[in-house]
Motif scaffolding. Structure first.
Motif, PDB file in Angstrom:
ATOM      1  N   ASN A 137      10.424 -88.212 -31.025  1.00 57.24           N
ATOM      2  CA  ASN A 137       9.740 -89.238 -31.950  1.00 57.24           C
ATOM      3  C   ASN A 137       8.058 -88.573 -32.261  1.00 57.24           C
ATOM      4  OD1 ASN A 137      11.725 -90.997 -31.548  1.00 57.24           O
ATOM      5  ND2 ASN A 137      10.647 -92.395 -30.236  1.00 57.24           N
ATOM      6  N   ARG A 138       7.698 -87.962 -31.449  1.00 60.88           N
ATOM      7  CA  ARG A 138       6.364 -87.251 -31.649  1.00 60.88           C
ATOM      8  C   ARG A 138       6.542 -86.093 -32.718  1.00 60.88           C
ATOM      9  NH1 ARG A 138       3.384 -86.768 -25.848  1.00 60.88           N
ATOM     10  NH2 ARG A 138       3.356 -89.163 -25.409  1.00 60.88           N
ATOM     11  N   VAL A 139       7.437 -85.579 -32.625  1.00 66.61           N
ATOM     12  CA  VAL A 139       7.684 -84.369 -33.650  1.00 66.61           C
ATOM     13  C   VAL A 139       8.024 -85.027 -34.800  1.00 66.61           C
ATOM     14  CG1 VAL A 139       9.180 -82.509 -34.159  1.00 66.61           C
ATOM     15  CG2 VAL A 139       8.554 -82.869 -31.819  1.00 66.61           C
ATOM     16  N   LEU A 140       8.737 -85.944 -35.136  1.00 68.87           N
ATOM     17  CA  LEU A 140       8.951 -86.479 -36.299  1.00 68.87           C
ATOM     18  C   LEU A 140       8.037 -87.277 -36.945  1.00 68.87           C
ATOM     19  CD1 LEU A 140      11.155 -86.997 -38.753  1.00 68.87           C
ATOM     20  CD2 LEU A 140      12.051 -89.130 -37.385  1.00 68.87           C
ATOM     21  N   ALA A 141       7.193 -87.883 -36.087  1.00 68.94           N
ATOM     22  CA  ALA A 141       5.629 -88.664 -36.556  1.00 68.94           C
ATOM     23  C   ALA A 141       4.687 -87.381 -36.993  1.00 68.94           C
ATOM     24  CB  ALA A 141       5.293 -89.525 -35.503  1.00 68.94           C
ATOM     25  N   PHE A 142       4.743 -86.364 -36.107  1.00 70.39           N
ATOM     26  CA  PHE A 142       3.907 -85.221 -36.580  1.00 70.39           C
ATOM     27  C   PHE A 142       4.068 -84.540 -37.920  1.00 70.39           C
ATOM     28  CE2 PHE A 142       2.266 -80.980 -36.529  1.00 70.39           C
ATOM     29  CZ  PHE A 142       0.813 -80.963 -36.373  1.00 70.39           C
ATOM     30  N   THR A 143       5.535 -84.485 -38.237  1.00 72.20           N
ATOM     31  CA  THR A 143       6.144 -84.044 -39.411  1.00 72.20           C
ATOM     32  C   THR A 143       6.030 -84.812 -40.569  1.00 72.20           C
ATOM     33  OG1 THR A 143       7.719 -82.876 -38.138  1.00 72.20           O
ATOM     34  CG2 THR A 143       7.963 -82.839 -40.409  1.00 72.20           C
ATOM     35  N   SER A 144       5.784 -86.165 -40.345  1.00 69.71           N
ATOM     36  CA  SER A 144       5.517 -87.001 -41.414  1.00 69.71           C
ATOM     37  C   SER A 144       4.069 -87.398 -41.719  1.00 69.71           C
ATOM     38  CB  SER A 144       6.019 -88.508 -40.989  1.00 69.71           C
ATOM     39  OG  SER A 144       7.454 -88.477 -40.775  1.00 69.71           O
ATOM     40  N   ALA A 145       3.460 -87.165 -40.746  1.00 71.66           N
ATOM     41  CA  ALA A 145       1.749 -87.179 -41.001  1.00 71.66           C
ATOM     42  C   ALA A 145       1.435 -85.848 -41.919  1.00 71.66           C
ATOM     43  CB  ALA A 145       1.103 -87.250 -39.691  1.00 71.66           C
ATOM     44  N   LEU A 146       2.027 -84.834 -41.517  1.00 73.21           N
ATOM     45  CA  LEU A 146       1.745 -83.322 -42.172  1.00 73.21           C
ATOM     46  C   LEU A 146       2.192 -83.496 -43.766  1.00 73.21           C
ATOM     47  CD1 LEU A 146       2.532 -80.401 -39.818  1.00 73.21           C
ATOM     48  CD2 LEU A 146       0.272 -81.166 -40.712  1.00 73.21           C
ATOM     49  N   SER A 147       3.480 -84.293 -43.726  1.00 69.30           N
ATOM     50  CA  SER A 147       3.979 -84.338 -45.158  1.00 69.30           C
ATOM     51  C   SER A 147       3.290 -85.296 -45.934  1.00 69.30           C
ATOM     52  CB  SER A 147       5.605 -84.778 -45.193  1.00 69.30           C
ATOM     53  OG  SER A 147       6.047 -85.300 -46.211  1.00 69.30           O
ATOM     54  N   LEU A 148       2.694 -86.288 -45.316  1.00 68.99           N
ATOM     55  CA  LEU A 148       1.735 -87.270 -45.936  1.00 68.99           C
ATOM     56  C   LEU A 148       0.348 -86.628 -46.558  1.00 68.99           C
ATOM     57  CD1 LEU A 148       1.038 -90.361 -46.609  1.00 68.99           C
ATOM     58  CD2 LEU A 148      -0.087 -90.393 -44.230  1.00 68.99           C
ATOM     59  N   PHE A 149      -0.059 -85.791 -45.774  1.00 72.41           N
ATOM     60  CA  PHE A 149      -1.162 -85.258 -46.037  1.00 72.41           C
ATOM     61  C   PHE A 149      -1.368 -84.139 -47.068  1.00 72.41           C
ATOM     62  CE2 PHE A 149      -4.124 -81.433 -45.290  1.00 72.41           C
ATOM     63  CZ  PHE A 149      -5.416 -82.347 -45.354  1.00 72.41           C
ATOM     64  N   SER A 150      -0.027 -83.433 -47.064  1.00 74.60           N
ATOM     65  CA  SER A 150       0.371 -82.413 -48.106  1.00 74.60           C
ATOM     66  C   SER A 150       0.718 -82.915 -49.456  1.00 74.60           C
ATOM     67  CB  SER A 150       1.124 -81.285 -47.825  1.00 74.60           C
ATOM     68  OG  SER A 150       2.634 -81.973 -47.340  1.00 74.60           O
ATOM     69  N   GLY A 151       1.159 -84.209 -49.319  1.00 73.73           N
ATOM     70  CA  GLY A 151       1.708 -84.927 -50.535  1.00 73.73           C
ATOM     71  C   GLY A 151       0.337 -85.430 -51.020  1.00 73.73           C
ATOM     72  N   LEU A 152      -0.525 -85.980 -50.501  1.00 73.72           N
ATOM     73  CA  LEU A 152      -1.770 -86.426 -50.936  1.00 73.72           C
ATOM     74  C   LEU A 152      -2.775 -85.357 -51.505  1.00 73.72           C
ATOM     75  CD1 LEU A 152      -3.222 -89.119 -48.136  1.00 73.72           C
ATOM     76  CD2 LEU A 152      -2.139 -89.520 -50.642  1.00 73.72           C
TER      77      LEU A 152
ATOM     78  N   PHE B 242       8.117 -92.091 -41.255  1.00 74.64           N
ATOM     79  CA  PHE B 242       7.515 -93.116 -40.511  1.00 74.64           C
ATOM     80  C   PHE B 242       8.419 -94.378 -40.055  1.00 74.64           C
ATOM     81  CE2 PHE B 242       3.297 -91.325 -42.065  1.00 74.64           C
ATOM     82  CZ  PHE B 242       2.929 -90.701 -40.781  1.00 74.64           C
ATOM     83  N   LEU B 243       9.124 -94.538 -41.130  1.00 70.52           N
ATOM     84  CA  LEU B 243       9.898 -95.774 -40.978  1.00 70.52           C
ATOM     85  C   LEU B 243      10.992 -95.553 -39.733  1.00 70.52           C
ATOM     86  CD1 LEU B 243      10.638 -97.280 -44.586  1.00 70.52           C
ATOM     87  CD2 LEU B 243       9.330 -98.434 -42.748  1.00 70.52           C
ATOM     88  N   VAL B 244      11.590 -94.294 -39.772  1.00 70.12           N
ATOM     89  CA  VAL B 244      12.465 -93.759 -38.837  1.00 70.12           C
ATOM     90  C   VAL B 244      11.765 -93.792 -37.473  1.00 70.12           C
ATOM     91  CG1 VAL B 244      13.928 -91.773 -38.105  1.00 70.12           C
ATOM     92  CG2 VAL B 244      14.148 -92.704 -40.684  1.00 70.12           C
ATOM     93  N   VAL B 245      10.496 -93.376 -37.315  1.00 73.56           N
ATOM     94  CA  VAL B 245       9.906 -93.240 -36.229  1.00 73.56           C
ATOM     95  C   VAL B 245       9.698 -94.654 -35.771  1.00 73.56           C
ATOM     96  CG1 VAL B 245       7.790 -92.967 -35.088  1.00 73.56           C
ATOM     97  CG2 VAL B 245       8.598 -91.039 -36.729  1.00 73.56           C
ATOM     98  N   LEU B 246       9.536 -95.627 -36.389  1.00 79.27           N
ATOM     99  CA  LEU B 246       9.112 -96.872 -36.008  1.00 79.27           C
ATOM    100  C   LEU B 246      10.575 -97.589 -35.588  1.00 79.27           C
ATOM    101  CD1 LEU B 246       6.934 -98.533 -38.708  1.00 79.27           C
ATOM    102  CD2 LEU B 246       6.242 -98.130 -36.281  1.00 79.27           C
ATOM    103  N   LEU B 247      11.593 -97.349 -36.542  1.00 83.09           N
ATOM    104  CA  LEU B 247      12.895 -97.827 -36.093  1.00 83.09           C
ATOM    105  C   LEU B 247      13.458 -97.284 -34.696  1.00 83.09           C
ATOM    106  CD1 LEU B 247      14.867 -97.940 -39.331  1.00 83.09           C
ATOM    107  CD2 LEU B 247      14.090-100.048 -37.761  1.00 83.09           C
ATOM    108  N   LEU B 248      13.141 -95.893 -34.410  1.00 86.22           N
ATOM    109  CA  LEU B 248      13.517 -95.415 -32.953  1.00 86.22           C
ATOM    110  C   LEU B 248      12.700 -96.052 -31.899  1.00 86.22           C
ATOM    111  CD1 LEU B 248      13.963 -91.668 -34.019  1.00 86.22           C
ATOM    112  CD2 LEU B 248      15.928 -93.098 -33.431  1.00 86.22           C
ATOM    113  N   GLN B 249      11.462 -96.404 -32.283  1.00 87.28           N
ATOM    114  CA  GLN B 249      10.671 -96.863 -31.125  1.00 87.28           C
ATOM    115  C   GLN B 249      11.279 -98.247 -30.669  1.00 87.28           C
ATOM    116  OE1 GLN B 249       6.515 -96.813 -32.303  1.00 87.28           O
ATOM    117  NE2 GLN B 249       6.482 -94.466 -31.810  1.00 87.28           N
ATOM    118  N   LEU B 250      11.651 -98.888 -31.603  1.00 85.90           N
ATOM    119  CA  LEU B 250      12.336-100.147 -31.329  1.00 85.90           C
ATOM    120  C   LEU B 250      13.524-100.199 -30.442  1.00 85.90           C
ATOM    121  CD1 LEU B 250      11.633-102.148 -34.697  1.00 85.90           C
ATOM    122  CD2 LEU B 250      10.431-102.471 -32.554  1.00 85.90           C
TER     123      LEU B 250
END
Length: 63
Positions: A2-17, A54-62
């Protein structure tokens, strides 16, 4: 996992912005229409992938 996917999503968010806010403006100032268009397209693709991640990470945490 989950942490790897969250980190990858955060990097993708930053680079997209960055692509949408910085790269697009640089190309606009330099009057490069084609590059500006692709920066916009790839920026939105990265933002949508980040949101999906981020949605996948939230679903995996549930589970």
């Amino acid at each position: 996992m989950n942490r790897v996917l969250a980190f990858t999503s955060a990097l993708s968010l930053f680079s997209g912005l960055v692509s949408l806010l910085v790269d697009r403006m640089v190309y606009k100032i330099q009057k490069k229409k084609k590059e500006e268009k692709y920066a916009k397209i790839f920026g939105w693709i990265q933002l949508s992938l980040a949101g999906t991640g981020f949605l996948v990470v939230l679903l995996l945490q549930l589970l």
